[in-house]
Design a protein around this motif. Structure first.
Motif, PDB file in Angstrom:
ATOM      1  N   ALA A 131       0.783  -1.154  -0.078  1.00  0.00           N
ATOM      2  CA  ALA A 131      -0.117  -0.044   0.108  1.00  0.00           C
ATOM      3  C   ALA A 131       0.868   1.257   0.128  1.00  0.00           C
ATOM      4  CB  ALA A 131      -0.873  -0.079   1.233  1.00  0.00           C
ATOM      5  N   LYS A 132       2.139   1.218   0.606  1.00  0.00           N
ATOM      6  CA  LYS A 132       2.840   2.359   0.559  1.00  0.00           C
ATOM      7  C   LYS A 132       3.397   2.807  -0.772  1.00  0.00           C
ATOM      8  CE  LYS A 132       5.208   2.630   5.386  1.00  0.00           C
ATOM      9  NZ  LYS A 132       4.439   1.705   5.857  1.00  0.00           N
ATOM     10  N   TRP A 133       3.872   1.589  -1.478  1.00  0.00           N
ATOM     11  CA  TRP A 133       4.117   1.898  -2.728  1.00  0.00           C
ATOM     12  C   TRP A 133       2.981   2.463  -3.710  1.00  0.00           C
ATOM     13  CZ3 TRP A 133       9.291   2.077  -4.568  1.00  0.00           C
ATOM     14  CH2 TRP A 133      10.173   1.264  -3.726  1.00  0.00           C
ATOM     15  N   GLN A 134       1.669   1.703  -3.448  1.00  0.00           N
ATOM     16  CA  GLN A 134       0.903   2.523  -4.231  1.00  0.00           C
ATOM     17  C   GLN A 134       0.316   3.927  -3.841  1.00  0.00           C
ATOM     18  OE1 GLN A 134      -2.070  -0.642  -3.047  1.00  0.00           O
ATOM     19  NE2 GLN A 134      -1.718  -1.896  -4.890  1.00  0.00           N
ATOM     20  N   ALA A 135       0.458   4.260  -2.655  1.00  0.00           N
ATOM     21  CA  ALA A 135       0.326   5.564  -2.166  1.00  0.00           C
ATOM     22  C   ALA A 135       1.178   6.379  -3.051  1.00  0.00           C
ATOM     23  CB  ALA A 135       0.310   5.690  -0.722  1.00  0.00           C
ATOM     24  N   PHE A 136       2.563   5.950  -3.249  1.00  0.00           N
ATOM     25  CA  PHE A 136       3.364   6.652  -3.649  1.00  0.00           C
ATOM     26  C   PHE A 136       3.386   6.778  -5.392  1.00  0.00           C
ATOM     27  CE2 PHE A 136       6.807   8.392  -1.028  1.00  0.00           C
ATOM     28  CZ  PHE A 136       6.452   7.748   0.430  1.00  0.00           C
ATOM     29  N   GLY A 137       2.311   6.139  -6.026  1.00  0.00           N
ATOM     30  CA  GLY A 137       1.989   6.306  -7.176  1.00  0.00           C
ATOM     31  C   GLY A 137       2.487   5.220  -8.102  1.00  0.00           C
ATOM     32  N   TRP A 138       3.105   4.129  -7.500  1.00  0.00           N
ATOM     33  CA  TRP A 138       3.617   2.860  -8.254  1.00  0.00           C
ATOM     34  C   TRP A 138       2.680   1.791  -8.534  1.00  0.00           C
ATOM     35  CZ3 TRP A 138       9.087   1.690  -8.523  1.00  0.00           C
ATOM     36  CH2 TRP A 138      10.104   3.000  -8.423  1.00  0.00           C
ATOM     37  N   HIS A 139       2.784   1.198  -9.579  1.00  0.00           N
ATOM     38  CA  HIS A 139       2.230  -0.083  -9.820  1.00  0.00           C
ATOM     39  C   HIS A 139       2.700  -1.234  -9.121  1.00  0.00           C
ATOM     40  CE1 HIS A 139      -0.432  -3.163 -12.247  1.00  0.00           C
ATOM     41  NE2 HIS A 139       0.835  -3.831 -12.517  1.00  0.00           N
ATOM     42  N   VAL A 140       1.860  -1.933  -8.308  1.00  0.00           N
ATOM     43  CA  VAL A 140       2.663  -2.984  -7.504  1.00  0.00           C
ATOM     44  C   VAL A 140       2.266  -4.459  -7.960  1.00  0.00           C
ATOM     45  CG1 VAL A 140       2.988  -3.566  -5.089  1.00  0.00           C
ATOM     46  CG2 VAL A 140       2.528  -1.253  -5.577  1.00  0.00           C
ATOM     47  N   ILE A 141       3.219  -5.087  -7.856  1.00  0.00           N
ATOM     48  CA  ILE A 141       2.921  -6.413  -8.287  1.00  0.00           C
ATOM     49  C   ILE A 141       3.611  -7.464  -7.183  1.00  0.00           C
ATOM     50  CG2 ILE A 141       3.046  -8.605 -10.047  1.00  0.00           C
ATOM     51  CD1 ILE A 141       3.986  -6.467 -12.120  1.00  0.00           C
ATOM     52  N   ASP A 142       2.737  -8.260  -6.455  1.00  0.00           N
ATOM     53  CA  ASP A 142       3.272  -8.854  -5.139  1.00  0.00           C
ATOM     54  C   ASP A 142       3.099 -10.185  -5.747  1.00  0.00           C
ATOM     55  OD1 ASP A 142       3.495  -9.828  -2.542  1.00  0.00           O
ATOM     56  OD2 ASP A 142       2.140  -8.176  -1.859  1.00  0.00           O
ATOM     57  N   ILE A 143       4.468 -11.198  -5.547  1.00  0.00           N
ATOM     58  CA  ILE A 143       4.447 -12.277  -6.029  1.00  0.00           C
ATOM     59  C   ILE A 143       5.456 -13.251  -5.211  1.00  0.00           C
ATOM     60  CG2 ILE A 143       3.938 -12.047  -8.583  1.00  0.00           C
ATOM     61  CD1 ILE A 143       7.225 -11.886  -8.784  1.00  0.00           C
ATOM     62  N   PRO A 144       5.171 -14.444  -5.269  1.00  0.00           N
ATOM     63  CA  PRO A 144       6.335 -15.599  -4.815  1.00  0.00           C
ATOM     64  C   PRO A 144       7.420 -15.290  -5.305  1.00  0.00           C
ATOM     65  CG  PRO A 144       4.435 -16.800  -5.650  1.00  0.00           C
ATOM     66  CD  PRO A 144       4.304 -15.284  -5.985  1.00  0.00           C
ATOM     67  N   GLY A 145       8.702 -14.918  -4.655  1.00  0.00           N
ATOM     68  CA  GLY A 145       9.679 -14.441  -5.136  1.00  0.00           C
ATOM     69  C   GLY A 145      10.562 -15.631  -5.908  1.00  0.00           C
TER      70      GLY A 145
END
Lengths: 297, 315
Positions: free
Chosen positions: A213-227
């Motif tokens: 949510a922090k990155w989203q709030a900073f205006g980024w497209h966020v992809i959350d995946i198993p690394g």
């Protein structure tokens, strides 16, 4: 010649085949083995943070970054910054796998005059874009490269791998704020979220949550995946390429010390020394997995 | 002396426009403060080549480094304090160590910064910057020297830090002034003492030489804009021939320009030295003349320092 396996075939044909993913998994596992061989033989290395980044780096160097393997300074290459500079030996092992350095050069790790410095070093090794290890600085430089590439009118992308603990640095968020302002859609940040930092769990630290949510709030497209999932990483790189008008961050949920049971999620394995018995145990875990993947080689 | 004056920050702003006209690879990276450092002129002329990152100096230096690595000529312009202290590690790692072609402008250097007090002054930036192994450090004395140094900076290879003042200030040089990296130049010859100045106290040094002449003392005056690499040959020559030196700077006397001179003197030609500058204390907000007197930077104090150095000469 700038080339890479997947990024050269955009559009509908981008998707990797099962055989390709299998090959990358084989490469990741064999890189893990190479890393442990090196640490065992030469005595030192950041085991935990290097083992967590292996799949990220293998997928980048074998399937995503456009580089010229004969010319580290090819002008139109993609730019890659390992901002978590302590992941150095993991990156050097990937360089060796990719043929950018010779495997035998790994024996010089941290020696006087070696190209393979303890933290990645662009003055000593031309395949490194930026000397890092003083954490929090890489994303700003990657942003400058992304802005510069666009000013040149070139299809050059800038990539930056950060540690999770590294994002406690204020400089990271200065860069995050600016990247959104500059609509740097040719910038991809990847956070190696292995959940531990230095010699301690992150619970005792100021919380980074809610991280996505922090990155989203900073205006980024966020992809959350198993690394450690090569397929998921490749799909995320592709998705990031399709995003317009904003930078993308991949939060890669990894395991510190991945692939060696006694290192996994153990804070004391940020560094650590691999004894002969521990080396044998690690090989007894890695070699069967390698054998399983042998057909993809 | 009756000096004509010109605004130092205005000279900075105009000089950046001038090089912008000459080379389209020149970019200005701002961390706010456009009105204070007069990069407004560049922004009005080249809005597309102005990179504004907000009040975030660490990011400013990183972005500038990235732009330089892509072949641009970025000028990162902010106050000397914020550049040299807030972003010190970014400068050390991404600019100095990596030998990146970033030009860092430390504006509002020294104490004459419009009565705004300590947080907008900077008395230890030279010390921090000259201790970086790859850094070139230049201080500027007047509006013409600023123009010449900014013009030089376009073609400079490697990390570069330039100190620039703020206020209306005496114009010492004429249009014929030429900047040469690493070279000091004699503005006045004299065999009793050498007054070696870097930065805006130069007119005070020239006035001090007049005061001394009235007493029968002949003072040579050197302007030495390049703090690093220092002009060791000129310094050794002055020490050998004249045998007494007063170092003059708008900076803490500890670890600054005077210390750089002393490093040469003790190694090559030991002689008495005196140090005019901020005597290891913080300054404050006050009119420039009051500050100059308070910190003992004015011509009478320089003349007194010259007499002390001469008195300690051997033989």
């Amino acid at each position: 010649m700038l080339s890479n396996a997947l990024t050269d075939r955009e559009g509908a044909r981008w998707a990797p085949t099962d055989a390709e993913i299998g090959r990358f998994r084989y490469l990741a596992e064999s890189t893990r083995k190479l890393f442990l061989d090196t640490v065992f033989r030469y005595g030192r290395g950041h085991c935990g943070p290097c083992l967590s980044e292996i799949e990220i780096l293998i997928s980048l160097y074998f399937a995503e970054l456009r580089i010229d393997e004969r010319d580290p300074k090819s002008p139109d290459r993609d730019r890659f910054i390992l901002s978590k500079g302590h992941g150095a030996l993991g990156l050097y092992c990937v360089f060796a796998q990719r043929g950018l350095i010779e495997t035998k050069e790994l024996a010089t790790f941290e020696a006087l005059g070696a190209r393979l410095q303890g933290h990645v070093d662009s003055i000593h090794l031309p395949w490194v874009e930026l000397t890092t290890g003083s954490l929090g600085q890489g994303l700003s430089v990657a942003l400058g490269m992304a802005i510069g590439a666009r000013r040149l009118g070139k299809d050059i992308r800038a990539y930056c791998v950060l540690g999770d603990g590294e994002t406690q640095e204020g400089n990271v968020w200065e860069a995050a704020m600016a990247a959104a302002k500059f609509k740097a859609d040719n910038l991809l940040a990847i956070v190696d979220w292995n959940g531990l930092q230095g010699g301690i769990t992150m619970e005792v630290m100021p919380s980074l949550e809610p991280f996505a949510a922090k990155w989203q709030a900073f205006g980024w497209h966020v992809i959350d995946i198993p690394g450690h999932d090569i397929g998921a990483l490749l799909a995320a790189y592709h998705e990031a390429r399709m995003v317009r008008g904003k930078p993308t961050v991949i939060i890669a949920r990894t395991v510190k010390g991945k692939g060696v049971s006694y290192m996994e999620n153990q804070v004391e394995w940020h560094g650590g020394t691999v004894t002969p018995a521990l080396y044998d145990q690690a090989m007894s875990e890695i070699e069967p997995r390698l054998a399983q993947l042998e057909s993809y080689r | 002396m009756n000096w004509q004056k010109a605004s130092l920050r205005d000279a900075l702003g105009r000089s950046l426009v001038a090089i912008g006209e000459r080379d389209d690879k020149v970019l200005v990276v701002n961390a706010d403060l456009r009105n204070s450092v007069k990069t407004t002129y560049f922004m009005e002329r080249f809005p597309d080549r102005t990179i504004e990152v907000g009040i975030a100096e660490q990011n400013m230096i990183g972005v500038a480094a990235g732009l330089a690595m892509m072949g641009f000529i970025p000028f990162a312009v902010t106050f000397a304090r914020f550049a040299s202290k807030r972003a010190a590690d970014q400068i050390s790692m991404s600019v100095d160590y990596c030998r990146t072609n970033v030009r860092i402008i430390g504006a509002y250097a020294g104490i004459f910064t419009g009565m705004q007090g300590v947080s907008q002054q900077m008395i230890d930036d030279t010390a921090a910057m000259r201790a970086m192994p790859n850094m070139t450090v230049i201080d500027t004395a007047d509006a013409r020297e600023i123009a010449a140094v900014i013009d030089y900076a376009v073609g400079h290879e490697g990390p570069l830090y330039i100190r620039v003042g703020r206020d209306d200030w005496p114009v010492v040089f004429d249009g014929a002034y030429v900047f040469r990296l690493g070279k000091g130049h004699w503005l006045r010859q004299g065999h009793d003492v050498a007054l070696i100045s870097s930065g805006v106290l130069l007119p005070y040094a020239l006035e001090a030489a007049e005061v001394l002449r009235g007493e029968g003392i002949e003072a040579g005056v050197v302007n030495m804009p390049t703090v690093k690499p220092i002009d060791a040959d000129l310094i050794a020559d002055a020490a050998n021939r004249i045998g007494a030196i007063v170092a003059i700077e708008n900076h803490n006397v500890q670890a600054g320009f005077g210390s750089a001179i002393a490093e040469v003197v003790v190694a090559r030609a030991p002689c008495p030295m005196e140090f005019i500058g901020i005597q290891n204390e913080y300054s404050q907000s006050a009119p420039n003349d009051d500050l100059a007197e308070h910190h003992r930077l004015t011509p009478p104090h320089i003349a007194a320092a010259a007499r002390r150095a001469i008195a300690r000469k051997r033989g």
